[in-house]
Design an enzyme around this catalytic site. Structure first.
Site, PDB file in Angstrom:
ATOM      1  CB  SER A 170      35.027  37.067  38.072  1.00 18.57           C
ATOM      2  OG  SER A 170      34.765  38.007  37.056  1.00 18.57           O
ATOM      3  CG  ASP A 226      32.167  44.351  40.807  1.00 14.93           C
ATOM      4  OD1 ASP A 226      32.554  44.700  39.681  1.00 14.93           O
ATOM      5  OD2 ASP A 226      32.309  43.206  41.255  1.00 14.93           O
ATOM      6  CG  HIS A 277      35.187  42.384  39.481  1.00 17.79           C
ATOM      7  ND1 HIS A 277      33.869  41.994  39.589  1.00 17.79           N
ATOM      8  CD2 HIS A 277      35.800  41.414  38.745  1.00 17.79           C
ATOM      9  CE1 HIS A 277      33.685  40.851  38.940  1.00 17.79           C
ATOM     10  NE2 HIS A 277      34.848  40.472  38.429  1.00 17.79           N
TER      11      HIS A 277
END
Length: 199
Positions: free
Chosen positions: A103, A152, A183
């Site tokens: 991320s 996501d 995610h």
């Protein structure tokens, strides 16, 4: 030059692979430290802590909204992280330099690659979001694995595909691994990461 706090695990010898692990928003240097040792037991593992706070959650650079980056701050932090990586690399003679980020950690890792394409030999970008078009660079001889969820809500599939295409177009050996979720990290992408790093 940023003075990052970081955890470190010494490698098996001076030529051991050097693995940097970068946490996601709200994580810290502990998030992937143990995972790094599990993935590459003989490696020297370095886990820097993000030095930007967003409502108390640690990050590597500022943003003004979800998916909207403070580009001036990103440039500053990218340069600082590239210097940090180069300093740690120069402390030994690693046979390869590897980066793994999730991320926000994947985003700073990718940004460092755009600015210093020769710094990492291999990278694993987990659920990255690059909402801009990077300048072309020479990634010949470099390997990149991108992992992502098809659903996501933070990192759209189209942006993920565009990033993979960018690396391929610029000479990297790039591969893209999808899972059917969002995610979150899943076991199948960790297994794919292990295969990638073992090549």
């Amino acid at each position: 030059m940023a003075d990052y706090q970081y955890r470190e695990h010494q490698g098996s010898d001076a030529t051991a692979p050097l693995l940097f692990v970068f946490h996601g928003t709200g994580g810290d240097e502990n998030q992937f430290f143990d995972l790094g040792q599990q993935l590459l037991p003989d490696a020297r593992v370095v886990a820097p802590r993000g030095n930007v706070s967003e409502g108390g959650a640690l990050r590597y650079f500022r943003r003004t909204a979800e998916g909207v980056y403070d580009m001036d701050d990103l440039r500053l932090r990218t340069g600082q992280m590239a210097d940090f990586v180069a300093q740690r690399r120069d402390e030994s003679q690693p046979r390869r330099v590897i980066g793994l980020g999730y991320s926000n950690g994947a985003n700073i890792l990718a940004a460092v690659q755009f600015s210093q394409p020769g710094l990492f030999d291999q990278t694993v970008l987990m659920h990255p979001l690059i909402p801009f078009i990077p300048a072309d660079a020479d990634f010949v001889g470099r390997s990149v694995l991108i992992t992502a969820g098809r659903r996501d809500p933070i990192a759209p599939a189209s942006a993920t595909q565009a990033l993979a295409d960018y690396f391929t177009r610029n000479g990297a050996k790039a591969s893209l691994f999808w899972h059917e979720g969002g995610h979150e990290l899943r076991q199948e992408e960790l297994r794919e990461t292990q295969r990638f790093l073992g090549r």
